[in-house]
Design an enzyme around this catalytic site. Structure first.
Site, mmCIF file in Angstrom:
data_model
loop_
_atom_site.group_PDB
_atom_site.id
_atom_site.type_symbol
_atom_site.label_atom_id
_atom_site.label_comp_id
_atom_site.label_asym_id
_atom_site.label_seq_id
_atom_site.Cartn_x
_atom_site.Cartn_y
_atom_site.Cartn_z
ATOM 1 N N ASP A 1 88.956 97.183 24.957
ATOM 2 C CA ASP A 1 87.960 97.820 24.105
ATOM 3 C C ASP A 1 86.869 98.362 25.018
ATOM 4 O OD1 ASP A 1 86.246 98.394 21.923
ATOM 5 O OD2 ASP A 1 86.974 96.621 20.859
ATOM 6 N N ASP B 1 85.123 102.421 21.256
ATOM 7 C CA ASP B 1 84.170 102.046 20.219
ATOM 8 C C ASP B 1 83.331 103.254 19.770
ATOM 9 O OD1 ASP B 1 82.875 99.655 18.918
ATOM 10 O OD2 ASP B 1 81.111 100.436 19.959
ATOM 11 N N GLU C 1 87.500 104.703 17.503
ATOM 12 C CA GLU C 1 86.850 104.245 16.268
ATOM 13 C C GLU C 1 85.892 105.339 15.819
ATOM 14 O OE1 GLU C 1 84.111 100.649 14.473
ATOM 15 O OE2 GLU C 1 83.674 101.495 16.419
ATOM 16 N N HIS D 1 87.223 92.894 13.108
ATOM 17 C CA HIS D 1 86.133 91.936 13.302
ATOM 18 C C HIS D 1 84.853 92.349 12.591
ATOM 19 C CE1 HIS D 1 85.620 95.224 16.037
ATOM 20 N NE2 HIS D 1 84.373 94.847 16.257
ATOM 21 N N ASP D 2 84.852 93.531 11.957
ATOM 22 C CA ASP D 2 83.661 93.993 11.231
ATOM 23 C C ASP D 2 83.857 93.953 9.725
ATOM 24 O OD1 ASP D 2 82.390 94.706 13.651
ATOM 25 O OD2 ASP D 2 83.290 96.705 13.637
HETATM 26 C C1 GLC Z 1 81.707 99.102 16.439
HETATM 27 C C2 GLC Z 1 82.187 97.677 16.626
HETATM 28 C C3 GLC Z 1 81.124 96.755 16.122
HETATM 29 C C4 GLC Z 1 79.878 96.991 16.933
HETATM 30 C C5 GLC Z 1 79.465 98.466 16.920
HETATM 31 C C6 GLC Z 1 78.462 98.761 17.971
HETATM 32 O O1 GLC Z 1 81.561 99.453 15.122
HETATM 33 O O2 GLC Z 1 83.411 97.502 16.002
HETATM 34 O O3 GLC Z 1 81.514 95.411 16.179
HETATM 35 O O4 GLC Z 1 78.831 96.218 16.409
HETATM 36 O O5 GLC Z 1 80.549 99.325 17.167
HETATM 37 O O6 GLC Z 1 79.035 98.708 19.249
#
Ligand code: GLC
Length: 546
Positions: free
Chosen positions: A98, A199, A248, A322-323
């Site tokens: 990641d 990310d 993402e 995880h979110d």
């Molecule tokens: C993404 C991650 C999350 C994090 C955010 C900031 O959305 O999945 O867990 O808090 O980015 O890096």
């Protein structure tokens, strides 16, 4: 697998902090992952994705990176990482890292140097701006609450942080920034990693800082040069290698996602979007108690399936990460053991029969539920703790806030992996950093491996189906009976197969539409003889080869 077959693969997401602890300090570690690789091979996934394992103050559990070149001591050493990679490869598992490139931790040396000397070249690695009318430069909101600009008293300027104040946004307009980031990708490639998850990568292009009518999103989401930057990163790093890449994408569009993933554009393999998970947000607001809008869920899933397929792009498909709260507690039913199992399998079947690359988040494959926390002291997540404050300021009562957190908090996903029925679910011999869900005696990997009817066995079978039948990967998708209030029905077709998928999202038995032909060979179902009564039971799901 051949060069192009990444499309047939399934990815398993590991949140190392909550996966398996071998030191007794209550936090998972890399050796803990190594110990469980045999289990992941048994499950049958192709890739594992590790959420960030680099040094970090852990304000956002590793998404606040302070050194991109090392391993966080909490998780182990570089040697442990090499061993993990080597062992995973021996099991036929590929490893994705990641990478967080929208921001660094404010502990990162670039940021520290930028702070120490306003003339430092590192100043321009970030967005430092003068305030306006005695306040911040713009009215943009941080995604974790509050204004997105933090005042820095030494220089009298503000810096931008779209997330926590300890996550300072990087300025991709600066070529040195970009080259430094590409070096990081190349460094990890040199160890032999097989892919990356980037990310919030669609937030990296920002060049206008003006007040917004919303929260600022229109200025930084899929920004003006985002495609150029990602294309450049592809060319300078992983582009010519067999590398699994997923971006993402926050609040993105189908058009942009087609552009991010059309192979000829040389950007990324695939994208995560979140629109299908915002269907239990009352009026678009996450921190509310709200029900699933089933029609909206179907419409969004189908719109994206058709749009990306027709545009020649590629989806990553997922319910959990995880979110996100646990899917069985969210769109399924965890109120009884029978319904938990059946609805977890139904959700798995629906998702794994869609087009795209499926992601399984640790514990999803055994139907782990939300932990149903009811005290603030049980929560750890920075976003949830901020939400608590905002909800309190907005006048919500304590019980209301607890109900909202129990439904929406990211900590729902972050409780320790439930391995067996021993103390702390076999996750640690110490005190876990966050409480283990109290249902671990019934819901755990050991139980699931010994039970032929477990949720785990459904996941294993779905992975095998994807590996064995091209229709799952390459077939088109045909939505059916979209107006139905309880059933999600669609078909996948290629030149050899036509598979009909029927899933009941309600807690009651539902008649099969009269004109729907359900004859054919059952490929998978979540209860034996599911349609025997001419009805589909509560949370039933079946795939029929016609
Ligand atoms: C993404 C991650 C999350 C994090 C955010 C900031 O959305 O999945 O867990 O808090 O980015 O890096």
């Amino acid at each position: 697998m051949s060069q192009t077959d990444w499309r047939k693969s399934v990815v398993y997401q590991i949140y190392p902090k909550s996966f398996n602890d071998t030191t007794g300090n209550g936090q998972g570690d890399l050796n803990g992952i190594i110990d469980k690789l045999d289990y992941l091979a048994y499950l049958g996934v192709d890739y594992i994705w590790l959420t960030p394992i680099y040094p970090s103050p852990m304000n956002d559990n590793g998404y606040d990176i302070s050194d991109y070149y090392q391993i966080n001591e909490q998780f182990g050493t570089l040697d442990d990482f090499k061993k993990l990679l080597e062992t995973a490869h021996q099991y036929g598992l590929k490893v994705m890292l990641d990478i967080v490139f929208n921001h660094t931790s404010t502990d990162h040396t670039w940021f520290q140097q930028a702070l120490a000397d306003p003339e430092s070249p590192y100043r321009d690695y970030y967005f430092f701006r003068k305030g306006r009318n005695g306040g911040p430069p713009t009215n943009w909101q941080s995604k974790f609450g509050g204004n997105a600009w933090q005042y820095e008293p030494n220089s009298g300027e503000y810096y931008l942080h779209l997330f926590d104040v300890s996550q300072a946004d990087l300025n991709w307009e600066n070529e040195h920034v970009r080259q430094s980031l590409y070096d990081i990708v190349k460094y990890w490639m040199s160890y032999g990693v097989d892919g990356f998850r980037f990310d919030v990568i669609n937030l990296i292009s920002k060049d206008r800082f003006e007040d917004s009518d919303a929260i600022g999103k229109e200025y930084y989401t899929d920004g003006p040069r985002v495609h150029d930057f990602i294309h450049e990163m592809n060319r300078e790093t992983f582009g010519d290698r067999e590398m699994m890449t997923v971006g993402e994408m926050s609040s993105t569009t189908i058009d942009h996602c087609i552009r991010y993933t059309q192979p000829e554009r040389q950007e990324l393999n695939s994208v995560f979007n979140f629109h299908h998970l915002k269907v239990d947000y009352a009026e678009g607001e996450k921190w509310t108690e709200s029900q699933l809008d089933f029609h909206k869920l179907k419409e969004i899933l189908i719109e994206w399936q058709l749009g990306i397929y027709e545009g020649g792009g590629w989806n990553a498909i997922f319910w959990c990460n995880h979110d996100q709260p646990r899917i069985v507690s969210r769109f399924g039913d965890d109120s009884t053991e029978a319904m938990r199992q059946r609805s977890a399998k139904m959700l798995a079947i629906v998702l794994h029969m869609l087009q795209g690359t499926p992601y399984i988040f640790q514990g999803e494959e055994i139907g782990m539920t939300n932990p149903h926390f009811d005290k603030l002291s049980q929560y750890r997540d920075v976003e949830s703790l901020n939400a608590y404050d905002s909800l309190q300021e907005a006048g919500k009562t304590e019980p209301e806030i607890m109900r909202i957190l129990a439904q929406k908090s990211r900590d729902n996903a972050r409780t320790p992996m439930q391995w067996d029925d021993s103390a702390q679910a076999g996750f640690t011999e110490g005190e876990p950093w966050i409480e283990v869900s109290d249902n671990y005696k019934e819901i755990n990997v050991q139980q699931a491996m010994n039970d032929e009817q477990s949720v785990l066995q459904t996941y294993r079978k779905l992975i095998q189906l994807r590996h064995n039948y091209d229709v799952v990967t390459y077939g088109n998708i045909e939505p059916l009976y979209m107006a139905h209030d309880q059933l999600f029905i669609y078909r996948r077709n290629d030149e050899h197969n036509s598979w009909l998928i029927i899933a009941n999202f309600s807690n009651e038995a539902v008649a099969i539409p009269e004109d729907l032909d359900t004859t054919g060979q059952t490929v998978i179902e979540n209860e034996p003889d599911l349609l025997a009564e001419g009805k589909i039971p509560a949370y039933g799901a079946i795939v029929i080869d016609q």
